[in-house]
Write a protein that holds these residues in place. Structure first.
Motif, PDB file in Angstrom:
ATOM      1  N   GLU A 397     -10.195 -25.747  81.726  1.00 54.98           N
ATOM      2  CA  GLU A 397     -10.605 -24.872  80.625  1.00 54.98           C
ATOM      3  C   GLU A 397     -10.679 -25.654  79.316  1.00 54.98           C
ATOM      4  N   ALA A 398      -9.736 -26.587  79.116  1.00 54.07           N
ATOM      5  CA  ALA A 398      -9.752 -27.404  77.890  1.00 54.07           C
ATOM      6  C   ALA A 398     -11.024 -28.249  77.818  1.00 54.07           C
ATOM      7  N   ILE A 399     -11.420 -28.847  78.943  1.00 55.61           N
ATOM      8  CA  ILE A 399     -12.657 -29.648  78.968  1.00 55.61           C
ATOM      9  C   ILE A 399     -13.861 -28.761  78.670  1.00 55.61           C
ATOM     10  N   ALA A 400     -13.897 -27.573  79.261  1.00 53.57           N
ATOM     11  CA  ALA A 400     -15.015 -26.638  79.026  1.00 53.57           C
ATOM     12  C   ALA A 400     -15.086 -26.261  77.545  1.00 53.57           C
ATOM     13  N   LYS A 401     -13.936 -26.011  76.937  1.00 56.51           N
ATOM     14  CA  LYS A 401     -13.907 -25.667  75.509  1.00 56.51           C
ATOM     15  C   LYS A 401     -14.383 -26.841  74.649  1.00 56.51           C
ATOM     16  N   MET A 402     -13.960 -28.059  75.042  1.00 59.05           N
ATOM     17  CA  MET A 402     -14.350 -29.231  74.267  1.00 59.05           C
ATOM     18  C   MET A 402     -15.857 -29.449  74.333  1.00 59.05           C
ATOM     19  N   LYS A 403     -16.448 -29.246  75.493  1.00 59.33           N
ATOM     20  CA  LYS A 403     -17.905 -29.393  75.624  1.00 59.33           C
ATOM     21  C   LYS A 403     -18.632 -28.440  74.673  1.00 59.33           C
ATOM     22  N   VAL A 404     -18.196 -27.188  74.644  1.00 53.47           N
ATOM     23  CA  VAL A 404     -18.814 -26.192  73.760  1.00 53.47           C
ATOM     24  C   VAL A 404     -18.609 -26.581  72.299  1.00 53.47           C
ATOM     25  N   ALA A 405     -17.392 -26.982  71.966  1.00 53.23           N
ATOM     26  CA  ALA A 405     -17.070 -27.326  70.576  1.00 53.23           C
ATOM     27  C   ALA A 405     -17.871 -28.530  70.089  1.00 53.23           C
ATOM     28  N   LEU A 406     -18.023 -29.544  70.946  1.00 52.05           N
ATOM     29  CA  LEU A 406     -18.805 -30.716  70.566  1.00 52.05           C
ATOM     30  C   LEU A 406     -20.263 -30.353  70.315  1.00 52.05           C
ATOM     31  N   ASN A 407     -20.790 -29.435  71.104  1.00 50.15           N
ATOM     32  CA  ASN A 407     -22.181 -28.987  70.916  1.00 50.15           C
ATOM     33  C   ASN A 407     -22.347 -28.190  69.627  1.00 50.15           C
ATOM     34  N   GLU A 408     -21.274 -27.516  69.194  1.00 51.44           N
ATOM     35  CA  GLU A 408     -21.335 -26.720  67.966  1.00 51.44           C
ATOM     36  C   GLU A 408     -21.116 -27.565  66.711  1.00 51.44           C
ATOM     37  N   PHE A 409     -20.479 -28.715  66.863  1.00 45.04           N
ATOM     38  CA  PHE A 409     -20.114 -29.538  65.706  1.00 45.04           C
ATOM     39  C   PHE A 409     -21.372 -30.220  65.153  1.00 45.04           C
ATOM     40  N   ILE A 410     -21.734 -29.863  63.936  1.00 45.23           N
ATOM     41  CA  ILE A 410     -22.933 -30.430  63.305  1.00 45.23           C
ATOM     42  C   ILE A 410     -22.521 -31.307  62.118  1.00 45.23           C
ATOM     43  N   ILE A 411     -22.865 -32.570  62.198  1.00 45.07           N
ATOM     44  CA  ILE A 411     -22.666 -33.498  61.077  1.00 45.07           C
ATOM     45  C   ILE A 411     -23.960 -34.283  60.913  1.00 45.07           C
ATOM     46  N   GLU A 412     -24.596 -34.158  59.769  1.00 39.79           N
ATOM     47  CA  GLU A 412     -25.849 -34.857  59.503  1.00 39.79           C
ATOM     48  C   GLU A 412     -25.710 -35.719  58.250  1.00 39.79           C
ATOM     49  N   GLY A 413     -26.421 -36.818  58.248  1.00 40.44           N
ATOM     50  CA  GLY A 413     -26.389 -37.746  57.111  1.00 40.44           C
ATOM     51  C   GLY A 413     -25.711 -39.056  57.461  1.00 40.44           C
ATOM     52  N   VAL A 414     -24.794 -39.016  58.428  1.00 41.90           N
ATOM     53  CA  VAL A 414     -24.152 -40.226  58.936  1.00 41.90           C
ATOM     54  C   VAL A 414     -24.138 -40.144  60.458  1.00 41.90           C
ATOM     55  N   LYS A 415     -24.115 -41.288  61.112  1.00 42.46           N
ATOM     56  CA  LYS A 415     -23.992 -41.301  62.562  1.00 42.46           C
ATOM     57  C   LYS A 415     -22.539 -41.045  62.934  1.00 42.46           C
ATOM     58  N   THR A 416     -22.323 -40.387  64.080  1.00 38.83           N
ATOM     59  CA  THR A 416     -20.954 -40.095  64.512  1.00 38.83           C
ATOM     60  C   THR A 416     -20.797 -40.381  66.004  1.00 38.83           C
ATOM     61  N   THR A 417     -19.546 -40.345  66.447  1.00 33.06           N
ATOM     62  CA  THR A 417     -19.223 -40.579  67.865  1.00 33.06           C
ATOM     63  C   THR A 417     -19.334 -39.314  68.708  1.00 33.06           C
ATOM     64  N   ILE A 418     -19.837 -38.228  68.157  1.00 31.26           N
ATOM     65  CA  ILE A 418     -19.972 -36.980  68.925  1.00 31.26           C
ATOM     66  C   ILE A 418     -20.796 -37.174  70.200  1.00 31.26           C
ATOM     67  N   PRO A 419     -21.958 -37.858  70.146  1.00 32.10           N
ATOM     68  CA  PRO A 419     -22.720 -38.058  71.390  1.00 32.10           C
ATOM     69  C   PRO A 419     -21.930 -38.786  72.475  1.00 32.10           C
ATOM     70  N   LEU A 420     -21.111 -39.765  72.094  1.00 29.44           N
ATOM     71  CA  LEU A 420     -20.292 -40.479  73.068  1.00 29.44           C
ATOM     72  C   LEU A 420     -19.260 -39.544  73.689  1.00 29.44           C
ATOM     73  N   HIS A 421     -18.626 -38.735  72.881  1.00 30.98           N
ATOM     74  CA  HIS A 421     -17.634 -37.788  73.403  1.00 30.98           C
ATOM     75  C   HIS A 421     -18.271 -36.810  74.400  1.00 30.98           C
ATOM     76  N   LYS A 422     -19.482 -36.383  74.101  1.00 26.71           N
ATOM     77  CA  LYS A 422     -20.193 -35.477  75.020  1.00 26.71           C
ATOM     78  C   LYS A 422     -20.400 -36.142  76.377  1.00 26.71           C
TER      79      LYS A 422
END
Length: 445
Positions: A397-422
């Motif tokens: 369930e924690a992994i499922a929640k993290m997948k959803v949360a990473l998809n919701e996290f929006i940061i624009e203007g700088v590159k981030t490690t979000i794609p790697l975490h996904k």
């Protein structure tokens, strides 16, 4: 009880400390560099004092300026957070000498555990398993080679005063050893001002599992179970979870008991973390002790329901730990992803202005961050923008929640490690809990 605390740090950890202070009715004083004038920790503290220009050495690492700020603000305690001066024994000692309560362990314990060779010797005396290696620092190359042969290759050469992966070199045979030995000494001298190195057996594809411990001035010691920190890049943690998917209840109990006993014998106070490397057979070996609150402390809070920073403040106020070991239970599973302002492919820093910022929410989702829309990610300090933490009834369930949360996290203007975490969250080996410290090297080249 402490009445007024200066936070000798910045960013999300400064905000985190401010929150716990306010819940306890403690007034807060922030310090900041010129570059951090518009930062949230400055806005949310009761008072803020500028301590220098943007260079960390002239501000957040400037002990004289921080102590001056503490005197001006008339505080009775100083919380160092993590990083910067958090594990600087001289800073802790100066705080004590100037009449400020250092919200952390005693300076002698910071000093002892800050020297990796001495820390290993001490823990070995206390009955903590250690990796086979040299008895303290080794200076002579010929003696070092002799020790390496006795241990058996591969071996790892480590800076005695090291941390963060600096001054560490692996030698797989005699031919490469002397070169790696000299390189480690040079790196250690450059990074820490000391060329002292020691040698250990190199355990291939280990897990990195740490135990959160806590002691008070009355001799009470407890642990808050373990955190799995095996997903790393160049010895820098990227993803942490609690509890570890690898440990059995018997292993968990044994690691906890050994860690608590070592802390008790040490006479250690406040928060600490004993870090172990664990081989494929479940053998665990002491690696180091961090004498501060950890970046990844939120996942421990999520599974135990205990505010560790608030506990730091209580213990520093000469209060007893208000519960026993049997009162601390593991409830569910938590995962933390460090969201850094870095290119997810090259890991090059990506400073700049965040022009869009939206954090995920929902049941069991927590974001620890000091970022906001139109803020600037500065190139002078650590690149971490946020810590994304989720909690579920179990690991799936924690992994499922993290997948959803990473998809919701929006940061624009700088590159981030979000794609790697996904990508990591989707990897079958991670989902199976089959991880090690070389996970990224194996699967994400």
């Amino acid at each position: 009880m402490l009445k007024r605390v200066l936070i000798a740090n910045r960013g999300e950890i400064a905000l985190r400390i401010i929150r716990s202070c306010k819940e306890l009715g403690i007034e807060t004083v922030a310090v900041y560099s010129n570059a951090d004038r518009e930062s949230l920790h400055v806005a949310f503290a009761d008072e803020a004092i500028c301590i220098g220009p943007h260079q960390a050495g002239d501000s957040y690492l400037n002990i004289k300026n921080i102590i001056s700020a503490a005197e001006i603000a008339d505080v009775d305690g100083i919380h160092p957070g993590y990083g910067f001066l958090a594990e600087n024994a001289d800073f802790a000692r100066i705080c004590e000498d100037c009449g400020f309560k250092f919200i952390g362990p005693k300076s002698e314990h910071i000093e002892l555990m800050g020297n990796k060779a001495k820390a290993k010797e001490t823990m070995k005396e206390f009955g903590v398993p250690v990796v086979p290696g040299s008895e303290g620092a080794v200076d002579d190359p010929d003696e070092a080679l002799k020790i390496a042969k006795e241990i058996g290759f591969p071996v790892i050469i480590k800076a005695s005063a090291g941390g963060g992966g600096k001054g560490m070199r692996v030698a797989h045979n005699e031919m490469s050893f002397l070169n790696q030995f000299e390189m480690a000494k040079i790196e250690s001298e450059k990074a820490f001002g000391s060329g002292d190195v020691y040698i250990e057996k190199f355990i291939e594809s280990p897990r990195h599992i740490e135990i959160q411990v806590f002691g008070d001035s009355f001799g009470n010691v407890v642990h808050f179970y373990e955190r799995e920190c095996s997903i790393q890049r160049r010895h820098q943690k990227l993803i942490e979870e609690a509890p570890s998917p690898f440990l059995t209840e018997r292993m968990r109990q044994k690691m906890g008991e050994i860690s608590v006993e070592a802390v008790r014998k040490l006479g250690y106070e406040n928060a600490g973390t004993i870090e172990y490397i664990v081989d494929k057979s479940g053998n665990f070996y002491f690696m180091e002790m961090n004498t501060r609150i950890q970046v990844e402390h939120p996942i421990t809070e999520m599974i135990t329901g205990i505010d560790l920073v608030k506990l730091q403040l209580l213990v520093a106020s000469e209060k007893e730990i208000p519960f026993k070991q049997e009162d601390i239970e593991i409830r569910g599973h938590a995962i933390e992803c460090r969201i850094n302002a870095e290119d997810p492919e090259t890991f090059m820093p990506s400073p700049g202005t965040i022009n869009a910022y939206y954090t995920p929410g929902g049941f069991g989702v927590r974001v620890d961050s000091a970022a906001y829309q139109e803020c600037t990610v500065l190139p002078y300090y650590d690149s971490m923008i946020a810590k994304l933490i989720v909690h579920g009834k179990d690991r799936d369930e924690a992994i499922a929640k993290m997948k959803v949360a990473l998809n919701e996290f929006i940061i624009e203007g700088v590159k981030t490690t979000i794609p790697l975490h996904k990508r990591i969250m989707e990897h079958h080996k991670f989902m199976e809990g089959d991880v090690s410290t070389d996970f990224l090297e194996k699967y994400f080249k």
